[in-house]
Design a protein around this motif. Structure first.
Motif, PDB file in Angstrom:
ATOM      1  N   GLY A   1      21.767   1.343  -9.321  1.00  0.00           N
ATOM      2  CA  GLY A   1      22.016   2.012  -8.045  1.00  0.00           C
ATOM      3  C   GLY A   1      22.492   3.444  -8.202  1.00  0.00           C
ATOM      4  O   GLY A   1      21.855   4.380  -7.663  1.00  0.00           O
ATOM      5  N   PRO A   2      23.590   3.685  -8.919  1.00  0.00           N
ATOM      6  CA  PRO A   2      24.076   5.062  -9.078  1.00  0.00           C
ATOM      7  C   PRO A   2      23.068   5.996  -9.738  1.00  0.00           C
ATOM      8  O   PRO A   2      22.985   7.173  -9.391  1.00  0.00           O
ATOM      9  CB  PRO A   2      25.322   4.882  -9.956  1.00  0.00           C
ATOM     10  CG  PRO A   2      25.776   3.488  -9.685  1.00  0.00           C
ATOM     11  CD  PRO A   2      24.524   2.699  -9.475  1.00  0.00           C
ATOM     12  N   VAL A   3      22.306   5.461 -10.688  1.00  0.00           N
ATOM     13  CA  VAL A   3      21.321   6.305 -11.364  1.00  0.00           C
ATOM     14  C   VAL A   3      20.236   6.749 -10.390  1.00  0.00           C
ATOM     15  O   VAL A   3      19.884   7.928 -10.320  1.00  0.00           O
ATOM     16  CB  VAL A   3      20.690   5.569 -12.568  1.00  0.00           C
ATOM     17  CG1 VAL A   3      19.494   6.350 -13.119  1.00  0.00           C
ATOM     18  CG2 VAL A   3      21.720   5.372 -13.672  1.00  0.00           C
ATOM     19  N   LEU A   4      19.691   5.796  -9.625  1.00  0.00           N
ATOM     20  CA  LEU A   4      18.609   6.125  -8.691  1.00  0.00           C
ATOM     21  C   LEU A   4      19.096   6.925  -7.490  1.00  0.00           C
ATOM     22  O   LEU A   4      18.385   7.803  -6.985  1.00  0.00           O
ATOM     23  CB  LEU A   4      17.916   4.845  -8.217  1.00  0.00           C
ATOM     24  CG  LEU A   4      17.211   4.000  -9.291  1.00  0.00           C
ATOM     25  CD1 LEU A   4      16.405   2.892  -8.641  1.00  0.00           C
ATOM     26  CD2 LEU A   4      16.313   4.860 -10.166  1.00  0.00           C
ATOM     27  N   GLU A   5      20.305   6.624  -7.035  1.00  0.00           N
ATOM     28  CA  GLU A   5      20.812   7.272  -5.816  1.00  0.00           C
ATOM     29  C   GLU A   5      21.463   8.622  -6.072  1.00  0.00           C
ATOM     30  O   GLU A   5      21.460   9.497  -5.195  1.00  0.00           O
ATOM     31  CB  GLU A   5      21.823   6.349  -5.136  1.00  0.00           C
ATOM     32  CG  GLU A   5      21.199   5.064  -4.596  1.00  0.00           C
ATOM     33  CD  GLU A   5      22.247   4.004  -4.282  1.00  0.00           C
ATOM     34  OE1 GLU A   5      23.440   4.365  -4.161  1.00  0.00           O
ATOM     35  OE2 GLU A   5      21.879   2.819  -4.179  1.00  0.00           O
ATOM     36  N   THR A   6      22.018   8.823  -7.259  1.00  0.00           N
ATOM     37  CA  THR A   6      22.765  10.052  -7.527  1.00  0.00           C
ATOM     38  C   THR A   6      22.186  10.854  -8.697  1.00  0.00           C
ATOM     39  O   THR A   6      21.855  12.032  -8.550  1.00  0.00           O
ATOM     40  CB  THR A   6      24.247   9.724  -7.834  1.00  0.00           C
ATOM     41  OG1 THR A   6      24.788   8.997  -6.737  1.00  0.00           O
ATOM     42  CG2 THR A   6      25.044  11.007  -8.044  1.00  0.00           C
ATOM     43  N   THR A   7      22.061  10.218  -9.852  1.00  0.00           N
ATOM     44  CA  THR A   7      21.639  10.932 -11.059  1.00  0.00           C
ATOM     45  C   THR A   7      20.238  11.516 -10.934  1.00  0.00           C
ATOM     46  O   THR A   7      20.020  12.706 -11.208  1.00  0.00           O
ATOM     47  CB  THR A   7      21.690   9.997 -12.284  1.00  0.00           C
ATOM     48  OG1 THR A   7      23.013   9.466 -12.409  1.00  0.00           O
ATOM     49  CG2 THR A   7      21.318  10.743 -13.553  1.00  0.00           C
ATOM     50  N   VAL A   8      19.293  10.692 -10.512  1.00  0.00           N
ATOM     51  CA  VAL A   8      17.904  11.149 -10.437  1.00  0.00           C
ATOM     52  C   VAL A   8      17.732  12.305  -9.456  1.00  0.00           C
ATOM     53  O   VAL A   8      17.170  13.349  -9.816  1.00  0.00           O
ATOM     54  CB  VAL A   8      16.956   9.976 -10.102  1.00  0.00           C
ATOM     55  CG1 VAL A   8      15.563  10.491  -9.723  1.00  0.00           C
ATOM     56  CG2 VAL A   8      16.861   9.025 -11.289  1.00  0.00           C
ATOM     57  N   PRO A   9      18.214  12.196  -8.204  1.00  0.00           N
ATOM     58  CA  PRO A   9      18.062  13.333  -7.287  1.00  0.00           C
ATOM     59  C   PRO A   9      18.739  14.604  -7.798  1.00  0.00           C
ATOM     60  O   PRO A   9      18.197  15.703  -7.643  1.00  0.00           O
ATOM     61  CB  PRO A   9      18.717  12.839  -5.992  1.00  0.00           C
ATOM     62  CG  PRO A   9      18.677  11.359  -6.080  1.00  0.00           C
ATOM     63  CD  PRO A   9      18.836  11.036  -7.536  1.00  0.00           C
ATOM     64  N   TYR A  10      19.902  14.456  -8.404  1.00  0.00           N
ATOM     65  CA  TYR A  10      20.627  15.623  -8.913  1.00  0.00           C
ATOM     66  C   TYR A  10      19.795  16.370  -9.944  1.00  0.00           C
ATOM     67  O   TYR A  10      19.576  17.583  -9.819  1.00  0.00           O
ATOM     68  CB  TYR A  10      21.961  15.187  -9.520  1.00  0.00           C
ATOM     69  CG  TYR A  10      22.731  16.318 -10.162  1.00  0.00           C
ATOM     70  CD1 TYR A  10      23.513  17.180  -9.395  1.00  0.00           C
ATOM     71  CD2 TYR A  10      22.647  16.548 -11.541  1.00  0.00           C
ATOM     72  CE1 TYR A  10      24.197  18.232  -9.987  1.00  0.00           C
ATOM     73  CE2 TYR A  10      23.326  17.596 -12.135  1.00  0.00           C
ATOM     74  CZ  TYR A  10      24.105  18.436 -11.358  1.00  0.00           C
ATOM     75  OH  TYR A  10      24.780  19.480 -11.940  1.00  0.00           O
ATOM     76  N   TYR A  11      19.328  15.664 -10.959  1.00  0.00           N
ATOM     77  CA  TYR A  11      18.561  16.320 -12.017  1.00  0.00           C
ATOM     78  C   TYR A  11      17.219  16.844 -11.520  1.00  0.00           C
ATOM     79  O   TYR A  11      16.822  17.977 -11.852  1.00  0.00           O
ATOM     80  CB  TYR A  11      18.337  15.355 -13.183  1.00  0.00           C
ATOM     81  CG  TYR A  11      19.473  15.294 -14.165  1.00  0.00           C
ATOM     82  CD1 TYR A  11      19.567  16.195 -15.220  1.00  0.00           C
ATOM     83  CD2 TYR A  11      20.461  14.329 -14.054  1.00  0.00           C
ATOM     84  CE1 TYR A  11      20.610  16.139 -16.136  1.00  0.00           C
ATOM     85  CE2 TYR A  11      21.521  14.257 -14.959  1.00  0.00           C
ATOM     86  CZ  TYR A  11      21.588  15.165 -16.001  1.00  0.00           C
ATOM     87  OH  TYR A  11      22.626  15.105 -16.899  1.00  0.00           O
ATOM     88  N   MET A  12      16.502  16.049 -10.744  1.00  0.00           N
ATOM     89  CA  MET A  12      15.186  16.486 -10.286  1.00  0.00           C
ATOM     90  C   MET A  12      15.283  17.706  -9.381  1.00  0.00           C
ATOM     91  O   MET A  12      14.445  18.618  -9.457  1.00  0.00           O
ATOM     92  CB  MET A  12      14.455  15.338  -9.579  1.00  0.00           C
ATOM     93  CG  MET A  12      14.089  14.165 -10.489  1.00  0.00           C
ATOM     94  SD  MET A  12      13.136  14.624 -11.972  1.00  0.00           S
ATOM     95  CE  MET A  12      11.620  15.241 -11.226  1.00  0.00           C
ATOM     96  N   ASP A  13      16.293  17.768  -8.539  1.00  0.00           N
ATOM     97  CA  ASP A  13      16.490  18.956  -7.695  1.00  0.00           C
ATOM     98  C   ASP A  13      16.777  20.181  -8.553  1.00  0.00           C
ATOM     99  O   ASP A  13      16.261  21.279  -8.289  1.00  0.00           O
ATOM    100  CB  ASP A  13      17.647  18.732  -6.717  1.00  0.00           C
ATOM    101  CG  ASP A  13      17.288  17.794  -5.581  1.00  0.00           C
ATOM    102  OD1 ASP A  13      16.088  17.468  -5.427  1.00  0.00           O
ATOM    103  OD2 ASP A  13      18.203  17.372  -4.840  1.00  0.00           O
ATOM    104  N   LYS A  14      17.598  20.015  -9.581  1.00  0.00           N
ATOM    105  CA  LYS A  14      17.922  21.124 -10.479  1.00  0.00           C
ATOM    106  C   LYS A  14      16.677  21.598 -11.232  1.00  0.00           C
ATOM    107  O   LYS A  14      16.444  22.807 -11.381  1.00  0.00           O
ATOM    108  CB  LYS A  14      18.994  20.695 -11.483  1.00  0.00           C
ATOM    109  CG  LYS A  14      20.376  20.483 -10.889  1.00  0.00           C
ATOM    110  CD  LYS A  14      21.060  21.801 -10.584  1.00  0.00           C
ATOM    111  CE  LYS A  14      22.519  21.596 -10.200  1.00  0.00           C
ATOM    112  NZ  LYS A  14      23.182  22.873  -9.848  1.00  0.00           N
ATOM    113  N   PHE A  15      15.879  20.649 -11.710  1.00  0.00           N
ATOM    114  CA  PHE A  15      14.647  21.013 -12.424  1.00  0.00           C
ATOM    115  C   PHE A  15      13.688  21.754 -11.491  1.00  0.00           C
ATOM    116  O   PHE A  15      13.082  22.756 -11.879  1.00  0.00           O
ATOM    117  CB  PHE A  15      13.957  19.757 -12.975  1.00  0.00           C
ATOM    118  CG  PHE A  15      14.720  19.036 -14.052  1.00  0.00           C
ATOM    119  CD1 PHE A  15      15.644  19.696 -14.861  1.00  0.00           C
ATOM    120  CD2 PHE A  15      14.522  17.670 -14.269  1.00  0.00           C
ATOM    121  CE1 PHE A  15      16.339  19.018 -15.855  1.00  0.00           C
ATOM    122  CE2 PHE A  15      15.208  16.995 -15.266  1.00  0.00           C
ATOM    123  CZ  PHE A  15      16.128  17.665 -16.062  1.00  0.00           C
TER     124      PHE A  15
END
Length: 204
Positions: free
Chosen positions: A120-134
């Motif tokens: 849950g935390p990875v999909l909801e927080t980690t993934v959007p954070y990194y992909m937006d930064k990239f």
């Protein structure tokens, strides 16, 4: 006589694919040695530090996917134009590794209850954070990660992004038009396209 290249890796794209893409970019013939998971315990003993991918150059073994890609990037003209750009390339590739490691922490978790808790935390927080930064970084750099031109960092990202999408269970580029365009750009390079068109079909 031209050096002989042999890539040793599982029968997947994953961490081996950036190396395959860079060798293809450089129009370097190479043996794409793939093995199945049941073969790994036997092969592992002959691998440096028991890890793969391994690239053999005239029988000499090299390991660590980013280090191999850095070497090939320099060899084929995809390094930075100066020391600062090389630092930026190294930094973003290390960030790709950070991102992959956080995804892998849940994906390869053996305990299903713990895996679900981590997911849950990875999909909801980690993934959007990194992909937006990239996405922001590529938008800022004229469609590439560093210096407004294609470097081995771009090839590395394109090489692993399908594997990352496989692990999270959806297309990471679906809501990232700049990154999707970068993938198309890299995969349209004729020598890379020739590899993509002929490579074995795998899930990741």
């Amino acid at each position: 006589m031209a050096p002989k290249y042999k890539l040793i890796y599982f029968n997947v794209r994953a961490l081996g694919e950036p190396i395959r893409l860079l060798l293809s970019f450089g129009k370097q013939e190479f043996e794409d040695y793939r093995f199945e998971r049941e073969q790994w315990p036997t092969l592992k003993q002959s691998m440096p530090f028991g890890k793969t991918p391994v690239l053999e150059i005239d029988g000499k073994q090299t390991h660590q996917s980013a280090a191999i890609c850095r070497y090939l990037g320099k060899k084929y003209g995809l390094a930075g134009s100066n020391d600062w750009e090389d630092l930026e390339i190294d930094s973003i590739v290390d960030t790709f590794t950070d991102f992959r490691s956080q995804i892998a922490a849940f994906f390869y978790e053996g305990d299903e209850a713990v895996k679900e808790k981590k997911k849950g935390p990875v999909l909801e927080t980690t993934v959007p954070y990194y992909m937006d930064k990239f996405e922001e970084l590529v938008a800022k750099n004229g469609g590439y990660f560093v210096g407004g031109k294609m470097t081995w960092a771009d090839v590395y990202f394109v090489g692993i992004v399908d594997y990352l999408s496989f692990m999270v269970g959806f297309d990471l580029l679906e809501k990232c038009p700049k990154l999707a365009a970068l993938k198309r750009t890299v995969e349209s390079v004729p020598s890379i396209k020739a590899w993509v068109d002929k490579r074995p079909s795998t899930d990741a």
